[in-house]
Design an enzyme around this catalytic site. Structure first.
Site, mmCIF file in Angstrom:
data_model
loop_
_atom_site.group_PDB
_atom_site.id
_atom_site.type_symbol
_atom_site.label_atom_id
_atom_site.label_comp_id
_atom_site.label_asym_id
_atom_site.label_seq_id
_atom_site.Cartn_x
_atom_site.Cartn_y
_atom_site.Cartn_z
ATOM 1 N N HIS A 155 -9.655 0.946 4.511
ATOM 2 C CA HIS A 155 -8.276 1.307 5.099
ATOM 3 C C HIS A 155 -8.928 2.366 6.396
ATOM 4 C CE1 HIS A 155 -4.473 2.602 6.028
ATOM 5 N NE2 HIS A 155 -4.118 1.637 5.419
ATOM 6 N N GLU A 185 -7.167 4.732 7.433
ATOM 7 C CA GLU A 185 -7.214 6.121 7.117
ATOM 8 C C GLU A 185 -8.391 6.696 6.310
ATOM 9 O OE1 GLU A 185 -3.393 5.802 4.899
ATOM 10 O OE2 GLU A 185 -2.337 5.421 7.132
ATOM 11 N N GLY A 238 1.949 2.425 10.569
ATOM 12 C CA GLY A 238 2.791 3.760 10.512
ATOM 13 C C GLY A 238 3.482 4.100 11.748
ATOM 14 N N LYS A 251 0.173 4.142 -0.264
ATOM 15 C CA LYS A 251 -0.602 5.386 0.233
ATOM 16 C C LYS A 251 -0.336 6.489 -0.721
ATOM 17 C CE LYS A 251 0.356 3.788 4.883
ATOM 18 N NZ LYS A 251 -0.112 3.927 6.211
ATOM 19 N N SER A 305 3.099 -1.856 10.436
ATOM 20 C CA SER A 305 4.633 -1.822 10.607
ATOM 21 C C SER A 305 5.174 -3.079 10.363
ATOM 22 C CB SER A 305 4.700 -1.302 12.072
ATOM 23 O OG SER A 305 4.403 0.034 12.284
ATOM 24 N N ASN A 314 1.043 -1.134 0.020
ATOM 25 C CA ASN A 314 0.051 0.189 -0.078
ATOM 26 C C ASN A 314 0.933 1.271 -0.020
ATOM 27 O OD1 ASN A 314 -2.075 2.104 0.310
ATOM 28 N ND2 ASN A 314 -2.197 1.529 2.467
ATOM 29 N N GLY A 328 2.684 -0.873 4.115
ATOM 30 C CA GLY A 328 2.527 0.298 3.797
ATOM 31 C C GLY A 328 3.981 0.904 3.930
ATOM 32 N N GLY A 329 4.487 1.723 4.775
ATOM 33 C CA GLY A 329 5.875 2.308 4.920
ATOM 34 C C GLY A 329 6.946 1.206 4.096
ATOM 35 N N GLU A 335 -5.855 -4.847 10.511
ATOM 36 C CA GLU A 335 -4.857 -3.555 10.777
ATOM 37 C C GLU A 335 -5.027 -2.860 11.908
ATOM 38 O OE1 GLU A 335 -2.644 -2.821 6.807
ATOM 39 O OE2 GLU A 335 -4.444 -1.279 6.885
#
Ligand code: PEP
Length: 249
Positions: free
Chosen positions: A90, A92, A168, A11, A207, A9, A228-229, A162
Site C-alpha cells: 500500500h 502508505e 484519501g 486502515k 476515493s 481497507n 479506504g474511507g 492506487e
C-alpha cells in the site's frame, strides 16, 4: 469474464464496538462479487468470526518467516487465524515505512508461497504523474514483483492501481485515466504470460464512493476496487459492492 472483487481497507481505524456495529450491518451473502475486508491485525479474529459473505484480509505481512522480528506479523500467523488475503505495498507502507519495490515483491512472494492471496498495490505520486513518469513508476513496481512471482501465481490475488494523489484526498482519477493505466498494467503482464494477464483482477483504489463507483467499475480493465474511507461505513461499502455487481451485468 473476470468476477468483480471489492476489498475494504479500514486502515488504522476501528474499535471492538465500532467493528461489531459494522459487522451487524453489513451482509454480503447475496452479492454476486467477491468481498474482502482488510482490518487491522488485532481485529482480524473479530472480523473473521463476524463477517457474513466475504473473506478477511490483513493490511500487511512480514517478508520474513516466523522468528526474531519483534513487532512483525508472519503470513503463517495470518493463515493460522483464518485470514485469507493481505494487502501488499500500500502506498502508505511505501511512503511512511520506507518499503521498497523489492521488499514489497518479497512480501508478495512470501504470501503466495504460503497460500495467502496478495492484493499488490502500485501507483504514482502526483509529482511523478506531472513529470510524465506514471507508467515508468508502475512498470518498476510491477517488474520487481514479476522478478519473484509469475503472473499465474498472482492470479491467486489481485493487483490494485492506487494513484497516491487520489488516496484519501477526495480526488478520484477519471475513468479514462484509470482505464489507460489498467490497460497498460495488463499489457505489461501479458508480455510475460498473456493468458494469466487476461484473467488477473485489476482493482482501482483512490476515493471510490458509491456515487463514482459505477463509471469506474464499468471500464473494461477495472475488475473492482480497493476502498479506504468509504469502507468505514457499512452502508457505503455495501453500496459500492452492489455497484460492482451491477457493473458486471
Ligand atoms: C486505500 O486506502 O487503499 C484507499 C484507496 O483509500 P480511499 O478510498 O480513502 O482513497
Amino acid at each position: 469474464m473476470r468476477r468483480k472483487l471489492v476489498s475494504a481497507n479500514w486502515k488504522m481505524n476501528g474499535s471492538r464496538a465500532a467493528n461489531a456495529a459494522w459487522l451487524a450491518e453489513f451482509d454480503g451473502r447475496d452479492l454476486a462479487c467477491d468481498v474482502v475486508v482488510c482490518a487491522p491485525y488485532v481485529y482480524l479474529p473479530q472480523v473473521i468470526e463476524g463477517l457474513r459473505g466475504g473473506e478477511t484480509g490483513a493490511q500487511n505481512l512480514s517478508a520474513e518467516a516466523p522468528g526474531a522480528f519483534t513487532g512483525e506479523i508472519a503470513g503463517e500467523m495470518l493463515l493460522d487465524l483464518g485470514c485469507r488475503w493481505a494487502i501488499v505495498g500500500h502506498s502508505e507502507r511505501r511512503a511512511f515505512y520506507g518499503e521498497s519495490n523489492d521488499v514489497i515483491a518479497a512480501k508478495a512472494a512470501r504470501a503466495i508461497g504460503l497460500g495467502l492471496r496478495p492484493i499488490v498495490c502500485v501507483g504514482e505520486t502526483l509529482a511523478e504523474r506531472e513529470a510524465g513518469r506514471t507508467q515508468a513508476v508502475i512498470d518498476a513496481q510491477l517488474d520487481a514483483v514479476l522478478a519473484r512471482c509469475t503472473p499465474t501465481q498472482l492470479l491467486a490475488g489481485a493487483v490494485a492501481y492506487e494513484p497516491v494523489w487520489a488516496i484519501g484526498t477526495g480526488k478520484t482519477a477519471s475513468p479514462a485515466q484509470v482505464q489507460e493505466v489498467h490497460a497498460a498494467i495488463r499489457a505489461r503482464l501479458a508480455r510475460v504470460n498473456g493468458a494469466a494477464a487476461a484473467q488477473l483482477r485489476l482493482l482501482y483504489g483512490g476515493s471510490v464512493k458509491p456515487a463514482n463507483a459505477f463509471e469506474l467499475f464499468t471500464q473494461p480493465d477495472v475488475d473492482g476496487g480497493l476502498i479506504g474511507g468509504a469502507s468505514l461505513q457499512a452502508r457505503d461499502f455495501r453500496a459500492i459492492c452492489e455497484t460492482a455487481c451491477e457493473a458486471a451485468r
